[in-house]
Design a protein around this motif. Structure first.
Motif, PDB file in Angstrom:
ATOM      1  N   HIS A   1      -2.183  -5.304   0.565  1.00  0.00           N
ATOM      2  CA  HIS A   1      -0.919  -5.183  -0.163  1.00  0.00           C
ATOM      3  C   HIS A   1      -1.067  -5.786  -1.557  1.00  0.00           C
ATOM      4  O   HIS A   1      -0.239  -6.576  -2.003  1.00  0.00           O
TER       5      HIS A   1
ATOM      6  N   ASP B   1       6.753 -11.099   5.277  1.00  0.00           N
ATOM      7  CA  ASP B   1       5.793 -10.011   5.137  1.00  0.00           C
ATOM      8  C   ASP B   1       5.315  -9.885   3.690  1.00  0.00           C
ATOM      9  O   ASP B   1       5.998 -10.297   2.746  1.00  0.00           O
TER      10      ASP B   1
ATOM     11  N   ASP C   1       4.618  -7.006   2.040  1.00  0.00           N
ATOM     12  CA  ASP C   1       4.842  -5.719   1.384  1.00  0.00           C
ATOM     13  C   ASP C   1       6.059  -5.697   0.469  1.00  0.00           C
ATOM     14  O   ASP C   1       6.383  -4.663  -0.106  1.00  0.00           O
TER      15      ASP C   1
ATOM     16  N   PRO D   1       9.116  -0.161   1.471  1.00  0.00           N
ATOM     17  CA  PRO D   1       8.586  -1.402   0.947  1.00  0.00           C
ATOM     18  C   PRO D   1       8.267  -1.172  -0.508  1.00  0.00           C
ATOM     19  O   PRO D   1       8.140  -0.035  -0.950  1.00  0.00           O
TER      20      PRO D   1
ATOM     21  N   ASP E   1       5.587  -1.420  -2.321  1.00  0.00           N
ATOM     22  CA  ASP E   1       4.323  -0.778  -2.712  1.00  0.00           C
ATOM     23  C   ASP E   1       4.055   0.503  -1.939  1.00  0.00           C
ATOM     24  O   ASP E   1       3.020   1.135  -2.110  1.00  0.00           O
TER      25      ASP E   1
ATOM     26  N   SER F   1       2.452   1.127   4.405  1.00  0.00           N
ATOM     27  CA  SER F   1       2.782   0.661   5.741  1.00  0.00           C
ATOM     28  C   SER F   1       1.551   0.782   6.620  1.00  0.00           C
ATOM     29  O   SER F   1       0.850   1.797   6.583  1.00  0.00           O
TER      30      SER F   1
END
Length: 250
Positions: A13, A91, A93, A205, A207, A210
């Protein structure tokens, strides 16, 4: 007194992690990036972040990808080694808002033995299939706890008390991939750990990356729910007694 460590499991990520780390740094908490066997582009970004902010950001690199659960287990072990009392998971992301970290910490200060678990408040970016698909896991978690107290077991934004987590992972096997988030909550609940829900904004998200494998991860999650169901059957009398006695997680 709470001594939390923010743990971010990271696998490729590199485009989102910088903004996540910036938001975490604004909270003033120390941050551990767990590089879960990322490819060189992401590994270089993580190294640069740790070098740029050595007073607040550190890096733990796993040579081989172990999955989100495996990365979090490594993060728990490192947090315990450093003497932290709590781990805040977020997370990598960019779907979670680090500005909510003080809200998690404030609630944990009032309830230091509880898991503070985020409940997603979605905007229009959430894929409808993902949104509706979550309810299958919600229903299984309610069955496997004989309770509606865990309102969302899949949100990756949560704060754990480290002592009961360390005991749990030392005594039982926890799923190491996308089955991790739900399984660890159910098993902590079984052990009497309070679960407190906190609404938090979620976007999908930043970017566009996933790592959810629709086939493999759904099979893992289905197997996890099956294991937990039979585990619930053995614990059903105690879980039902907790409800009657009013001592279930809230």
């Amino acid at each position: 007194m709470l001594e939390p460590l923010v743990v971010i499991p990271v696998y490729d990520h590199e485009h989102a992690i910088g903004a996540v780390v910036q938001g975490v740094r604004a909270s003033g908490l120390p941050c551990l990036l767990v590089d879960d066997g990322s490819h060189p582009a992401c590994a270089q970004v993580l190294q640069a972040l740790a070098q740029a902010h050595p007073e607040q950001v550190s890096l733990l690199r796993l040579a081989v990808n172990q999955g989100k659960g495996g990365a979090m287990l490594a993060g728990f072990a490192e947090a315990a080694r450093r003497g932290h009392t709590h781990v805040l998971q977020i997370d990598a992301d960019g779907q979670h808002d680090p500005a909510d970290i003080p809200r998690f910490v404030s609630l944990a200060t009032q309830h230091p033995q509880a898991v503070i678990c985020g409940i997603p408040v979605y905007d229009d970016s959430v894929p409808k299939a993902r949104l509706y698909g979550r309810y299958a896991t919600h229903i299984w978690v309610w069955i496997n706890t004989l309770s509606l107290q865990i309102r969302d077991s899949m949100c990756g934004f949560r704060l754990y008390p480290l002592a009961p987590v360390t005991r749990l992972v030392g005594e039982e096997t926890i799923g190491r991939r996308m089955d991790f988030d739900s399984e660890i909550l159910v098993r902590l609940f079984w052990r009497g750990v309070q679960v407190i829900s906190l609404p938090t904004r979620v976007t999908y998200p930043s970017d566009g990356v996933s790592h959810f494998d629709v086939w493999r991860d759904n099979v893992r999650i289905s197997r996890m729910h099956t294991r937990l169901f039979f585990g619930m059957l053995r614990r059903a009398p105690r879980l039902l007694w907790r409800r009657v006695a009013g001592t279930g997680a809230a």
